[in-house]
Design a protein around this motif. Structure first.
Motif, PDB file in Angstrom:
ATOM      1  N   ALA A 113      -2.839  19.505   6.598  1.00 45.55           N
ATOM      2  CA  ALA A 113      -4.048  19.924   7.320  1.00 45.55           C
ATOM      3  C   ALA A 113      -4.489  18.780   8.221  1.00 45.55           C
ATOM      4  N   GLY A 114      -4.771  19.097   9.451  1.00 43.14           N
ATOM      5  CA  GLY A 114      -5.376  18.134  10.365  1.00 43.14           C
ATOM      6  C   GLY A 114      -6.875  18.403  10.412  1.00 43.14           C
ATOM      7  N   SER A 115      -7.657  17.343  10.396  1.00 46.44           N
ATOM      8  CA  SER A 115      -9.110  17.510  10.402  1.00 46.44           C
ATOM      9  C   SER A 115      -9.709  16.524  11.398  1.00 46.44           C
ATOM     10  N   ASP A 116      -9.910  17.010  12.610  1.00 45.68           N
ATOM     11  CA  ASP A 116     -10.395  16.154  13.692  1.00 45.68           C
ATOM     12  C   ASP A 116     -11.791  15.620  13.409  1.00 45.68           C
ATOM     13  N   ASP A 117     -12.046  14.416  13.881  1.00 43.66           N
ATOM     14  CA  ASP A 117     -13.406  13.862  13.874  1.00 43.66           C
ATOM     15  C   ASP A 117     -13.800  13.648  15.329  1.00 43.66           C
ATOM     16  N   GLU A 118     -14.208  14.737  15.964  1.00 46.94           N
ATOM     17  CA  GLU A 118     -14.592  14.686  17.377  1.00 46.94           C
ATOM     18  C   GLU A 118     -16.084  14.451  17.561  1.00 46.94           C
ATOM     19  N   THR A 119     -16.831  14.501  16.464  1.00 48.77           N
ATOM     20  CA  THR A 119     -18.287  14.378  16.573  1.00 48.77           C
ATOM     21  C   THR A 119     -18.811  13.188  15.763  1.00 48.77           C
ATOM     22  N   PHE A 120     -17.955  12.213  15.540  1.00 48.26           N
ATOM     23  CA  PHE A 120     -18.338  10.925  14.945  1.00 48.26           C
ATOM     24  C   PHE A 120     -18.989  11.087  13.571  1.00 48.26           C
ATOM     25  N   LYS A 121     -18.335  11.881  12.716  1.00 50.49           N
ATOM     26  CA  LYS A 121     -18.860  12.138  11.378  1.00 50.49           C
ATOM     27  C   LYS A 121     -18.315  11.180  10.322  1.00 50.49           C
ATOM     28  N   THR A 122     -17.294  10.382  10.670  1.00 52.83           N
ATOM     29  CA  THR A 122     -16.699   9.470   9.689  1.00 52.83           C
ATOM     30  C   THR A 122     -16.686   8.043  10.218  1.00 52.83           C
ATOM     31  N   SER A 123     -16.451   7.132   9.301  1.00 55.71           N
ATOM     32  CA  SER A 123     -16.357   5.723   9.697  1.00 55.71           C
ATOM     33  C   SER A 123     -15.139   5.453  10.570  1.00 55.71           C
ATOM     34  N   ASP A 138      -7.815  12.173  14.667  1.00 55.41           N
ATOM     35  CA  ASP A 138      -7.414  13.332  13.882  1.00 55.41           C
ATOM     36  C   ASP A 138      -6.958  12.787  12.531  1.00 55.41           C
ATOM     37  N   ILE A 139      -7.565  13.285  11.470  1.00 52.75           N
ATOM     38  CA  ILE A 139      -7.262  12.840  10.113  1.00 52.75           C
ATOM     39  C   ILE A 139      -6.235  13.804   9.528  1.00 52.75           C
ATOM     40  N   PHE A 140      -5.099  13.278   9.061  1.00 52.76           N
ATOM     41  CA  PHE A 140      -4.026  14.090   8.499  1.00 52.76           C
ATOM     42  C   PHE A 140      -4.123  14.081   6.978  1.00 52.76           C
ATOM     43  N   LEU A 141      -4.097  15.270   6.386  1.00 51.07           N
ATOM     44  CA  LEU A 141      -4.142  15.415   4.934  1.00 51.07           C
ATOM     45  C   LEU A 141      -2.937  16.229   4.479  1.00 51.07           C
ATOM     46  N   TRP A 142      -2.523  16.022   3.230  1.00 49.87           N
ATOM     47  CA  TRP A 142      -1.360  16.721   2.693  1.00 49.87           C
ATOM     48  C   TRP A 142      -1.539  16.909   1.203  1.00 49.87           C
ATOM     49  N   LYS A 143      -0.973  18.006   0.695  1.00 51.72           N
ATOM     50  CA  LYS A 143      -1.014  18.273  -0.738  1.00 51.72           C
ATOM     51  C   LYS A 143       0.327  18.817  -1.201  1.00 51.72           C
ATOM     52  N   ASP A 144       0.806  18.301  -2.328  1.00 48.62           N
ATOM     53  CA  ASP A 144       1.990  18.820  -3.000  1.00 48.62           C
ATOM     54  C   ASP A 144       1.523  20.012  -3.835  1.00 48.62           C
ATOM     55  N   ILE A 145       2.036  21.205  -3.543  1.00 45.00           N
ATOM     56  CA  ILE A 145       1.561  22.407  -4.243  1.00 45.00           C
ATOM     57  C   ILE A 145       2.605  22.985  -5.198  1.00 45.00           C
ATOM     58  N   ARG A 146       3.626  22.210  -5.547  1.00 41.95           N
ATOM     59  CA  ARG A 146       4.690  22.768  -6.376  1.00 41.95           C
ATOM     60  C   ARG A 146       4.195  23.324  -7.703  1.00 41.95           C
ATOM     61  N   THR A 147       3.183  22.717  -8.274  1.00 47.06           N
ATOM     62  CA  THR A 147       2.593  23.266  -9.495  1.00 47.06           C
ATOM     63  C   THR A 147       1.091  23.328  -9.297  1.00 47.06           C
ATOM     64  N   LYS A 148       0.463  24.342  -9.858  1.00 54.17           N
ATOM     65  CA  LYS A 148      -0.977  24.513  -9.674  1.00 54.17           C
ATOM     66  C   LYS A 148      -1.753  23.305 -10.170  1.00 54.17           C
TER      67      LYS A 148
END
Length: 188
Positions: free
Chosen positions: A115-125, A175-185
């Motif tokens: 998931a990409g999560s943009d910070d276009e409105t200066f919400k993060t450090s 743009d903040i990149f996030l990732w998750k391993d979903i092989r097991t719940k």
């Protein structure tokens, strides 16, 4: 409140509600600053292309949230978009939607979600400094959420920040990149 999962292509009224959710939610995030209906419609149609996963949540006749998954790599797919109506945010619907989408992705043999999560409105450090090769890892490690940026939602759902594209959307708009391993719940 009782809800049901739905497909966005169940009917034209659901597609129209999906469009309205995008137009309501994303201008605040900067994704469609001019409330570009054409771009929103194109995103919905891309999500509905054969082979992609798209899922919504309905309460009565109202679509309150929806998300799409599309191939990025063979076994890691991209989450885009993830939309929860502003009146329903912070009430657990996003997590329920993401859990169900991940379950359906697992059944297709997908092992990871990006998931990409943009910070276009200066919400993060991350938007405070010029990110460089020397400081980027430290800045990611010490990220702070100033104004309800969604990266924390993803972290609570088991996603990890795996990178940042500095200035992706202009100066100090990463743009903040996030990732998750979903092989097991239970892999969270």
């Amino acid at each position: 409140m009782a809800f049901r999962f739905c497909r966005i292509d169940e009917g034209p009224e659901i597609k129209e509600q999906a469009l309205q959710l995008c137009l309501e939610s994303f201008p605040r995030a900067g994704m469609w600053p001019d409330v570009d209906e054409k771009k929103a419609r194109e995103t919905i149609e891309e999500c509905l292309e054969e082979g992609n996963l798209t899922l919504g949540i309905m309460i009565g006749p109202a679509l309150i949230a929806w998300a799409g998954l599309r191939p990025m790599y063979d076994e890691t797919w991209e989450l885009h978009p993830m939309v929860v109506g502003t009146d329903f945010q912070g009430r657990g619907y996003g997590k329920v939607l993401l859990d169900e989408l991940e379950s359906r992705a697992r059944s297709k043999g997908i092992i990871g979600i990006f998931a990409g999560s943009d910070d276009e409105t200066f919400k993060t450090s991350l938007s405070e400094k010029d990110l460089t090769g020397e400081n980027i890892l430290e800045e990611i490690k010490n990220i702070k959420n100033y104004r309800n940026h969604p990266y924390e939602f993803y972290q609570k759902c088991g996603y990890s920040i795996v990178g940042v594209i500095p200035n992706a959307n202009g100066p100090n708009k990463p743009d903040i990149f996030l990732w998750k391993d979903i092989r097991t719940k239970g892999h969270d």
